[in-house]
Design a protein around this motif. Sequence first.
Motif, PDB file in Angstrom:
ATOM      1  N   GLU A   1       0.830  -1.205   0.000  1.00  0.00           N
ATOM      2  CA  GLU A   1       0.000   0.000   0.000  1.00  0.00           C
ATOM      3  C   GLU A   1       0.869   1.261   0.000  1.00  0.00           C
ATOM      4  O   GLU A   1       0.500   2.270  -0.590  1.00  0.00           O
ATOM      5  CB  GLU A   1      -0.927  -0.007   1.213  1.00  0.00           C
ATOM      6  CG  GLU A   1      -2.022  -1.038   1.121  1.00  0.00           C
ATOM      7  CD  GLU A   1      -2.828  -1.169   2.404  1.00  0.00           C
ATOM      8  OE1 GLU A   1      -2.527  -0.461   3.393  1.00  0.00           O
ATOM      9  OE2 GLU A   1      -3.742  -1.998   2.428  1.00  0.00           O
TER      10      GLU A   1
ATOM     11  N   ASP B   1       1.625   2.811  -3.281  1.00  0.00           N
ATOM     12  CA  ASP B   1       0.542   3.527  -3.959  1.00  0.00           C
ATOM     13  C   ASP B   1       0.415   4.986  -3.534  1.00  0.00           C
ATOM     14  O   ASP B   1      -0.082   5.804  -4.295  1.00  0.00           O
ATOM     15  CB  ASP B   1      -0.801   2.824  -3.716  1.00  0.00           C
ATOM     16  CG  ASP B   1      -0.872   1.489  -4.412  1.00  0.00           C
ATOM     17  OD1 ASP B   1      -0.190   1.309  -5.435  1.00  0.00           O
ATOM     18  OD2 ASP B   1      -1.623   0.614  -3.922  1.00  0.00           O
ATOM     19  N   TRP B   2       0.829   5.336  -2.306  1.00  0.00           N
ATOM     20  CA  TRP B   2       0.569   6.692  -1.855  1.00  0.00           C
ATOM     21  C   TRP B   2       1.790   7.488  -1.419  1.00  0.00           C
ATOM     22  O   TRP B   2       1.730   8.716  -1.391  1.00  0.00           O
ATOM     23  CB  TRP B   2      -0.449   6.693  -0.718  1.00  0.00           C
ATOM     24  CG  TRP B   2       0.023   6.049   0.553  1.00  0.00           C
ATOM     25  CD1 TRP B   2      -0.190   4.762   0.930  1.00  0.00           C
ATOM     26  CD2 TRP B   2       0.784   6.651   1.606  1.00  0.00           C
ATOM     27  NE1 TRP B   2       0.393   4.522   2.151  1.00  0.00           N
ATOM     28  CE2 TRP B   2       0.996   5.672   2.589  1.00  0.00           C
ATOM     29  CE3 TRP B   2       1.316   7.913   1.820  1.00  0.00           C
ATOM     30  CZ2 TRP B   2       1.707   5.909   3.753  1.00  0.00           C
ATOM     31  CZ3 TRP B   2       2.030   8.159   2.987  1.00  0.00           C
ATOM     32  CH2 TRP B   2       2.218   7.161   3.937  1.00  0.00           C
ATOM     33  N   HIS B   3       2.897   6.863  -1.059  1.00  0.00           N
ATOM     34  CA  HIS B   3       4.021   7.636  -0.510  1.00  0.00           C
ATOM     35  C   HIS B   3       4.719   8.427  -1.613  1.00  0.00           C
ATOM     36  O   HIS B   3       4.967   7.917  -2.700  1.00  0.00           O
ATOM     37  CB  HIS B   3       5.019   6.710   0.189  1.00  0.00           C
ATOM     38  CG  HIS B   3       5.925   7.459   1.104  1.00  0.00           C
ATOM     39  ND1 HIS B   3       7.025   8.159   0.664  1.00  0.00           N
ATOM     40  CD2 HIS B   3       5.873   7.647   2.442  1.00  0.00           C
ATOM     41  CE1 HIS B   3       7.624   8.727   1.691  1.00  0.00           C
ATOM     42  NE2 HIS B   3       6.943   8.426   2.784  1.00  0.00           N
TER      43      HIS B   3
ATOM     44  N   THR C   1       5.497   7.951  -5.629  1.00  0.00           N
ATOM     45  CA  THR C   1       4.579   8.612  -6.557  1.00  0.00           C
ATOM     46  C   THR C   1       5.104   9.960  -7.046  1.00  0.00           C
ATOM     47  O   THR C   1       4.711  10.423  -8.108  1.00  0.00           O
ATOM     48  CB  THR C   1       3.210   8.839  -5.893  1.00  0.00           C
ATOM     49  OG1 THR C   1       3.370   9.735  -4.793  1.00  0.00           O
ATOM     50  CG2 THR C   1       2.597   7.532  -5.441  1.00  0.00           C
TER      51      THR C   1
ATOM     52  N   PRO D   1       0.426  13.036  -0.952  1.00  0.00           N
ATOM     53  CA  PRO D   1      -0.798  12.235  -0.910  1.00  0.00           C
ATOM     54  C   PRO D   1      -2.030  13.040  -0.517  1.00  0.00           C
ATOM     55  O   PRO D   1      -3.159  12.609  -0.755  1.00  0.00           O
ATOM     56  CB  PRO D   1      -0.489  11.165   0.135  1.00  0.00           C
ATOM     57  CG  PRO D   1       0.616  11.698   0.946  1.00  0.00           C
ATOM     58  CD  PRO D   1       1.371  12.633   0.080  1.00  0.00           C
TER      59      PRO D   1
ATOM     60  N   SER E   1      -1.585  16.559  -3.714  1.00  0.00           N
ATOM     61  CA  SER E   1      -1.048  16.174  -5.028  1.00  0.00           C
ATOM     62  C   SER E   1       0.005  17.146  -5.563  1.00  0.00           C
ATOM     63  O   SER E   1       0.273  17.158  -6.756  1.00  0.00           O
ATOM     64  CB  SER E   1      -2.163  16.009  -6.063  1.00  0.00           C
ATOM     65  OG  SER E   1      -3.006  14.962  -5.673  1.00  0.00           O
TER      66      SER E   1
END
Length: 118
Positions: free
Chosen positions: A75, A78-80, A84, A88, A91
């Motif tokens: 997981e 997907d967000w850290h 990315t 989070p 954006s």
Amino acid sequence: MPKLPECDNCLLYSHNPHLVCVVHPDGVEGESCLDFRLDPNAKAEELWQPEGASYYNSELILQPQQRWTQQQKLELLDWHPMFTGRCPQCSAEFDRDWSARVHWDCQNPECGWMDDTV
């Protein structure tokens, strides 16, 4: 009796508690044996290791306990922002200087997101 670790896998090993082998009944003097012959029927040594441990240079090393489960690690991808490139929460895009970055706090003054995973 000076017996080497390799003696158990040698074709000449006597499997006798009183004799090391046929050629060197009293064992060898030194780090190696010039008469060593690999026994094709010798049992391979199984290097058993508990979960979370591994062998490095024939030494069992226990790994430190992980604080994240496998699911939590997936997981995190997907967000850290490390993965990315974006905050989070808002954006906002992070600078791409990943090698020098220690903290991943958002620089957007309106956002205020802080990385508390470290």
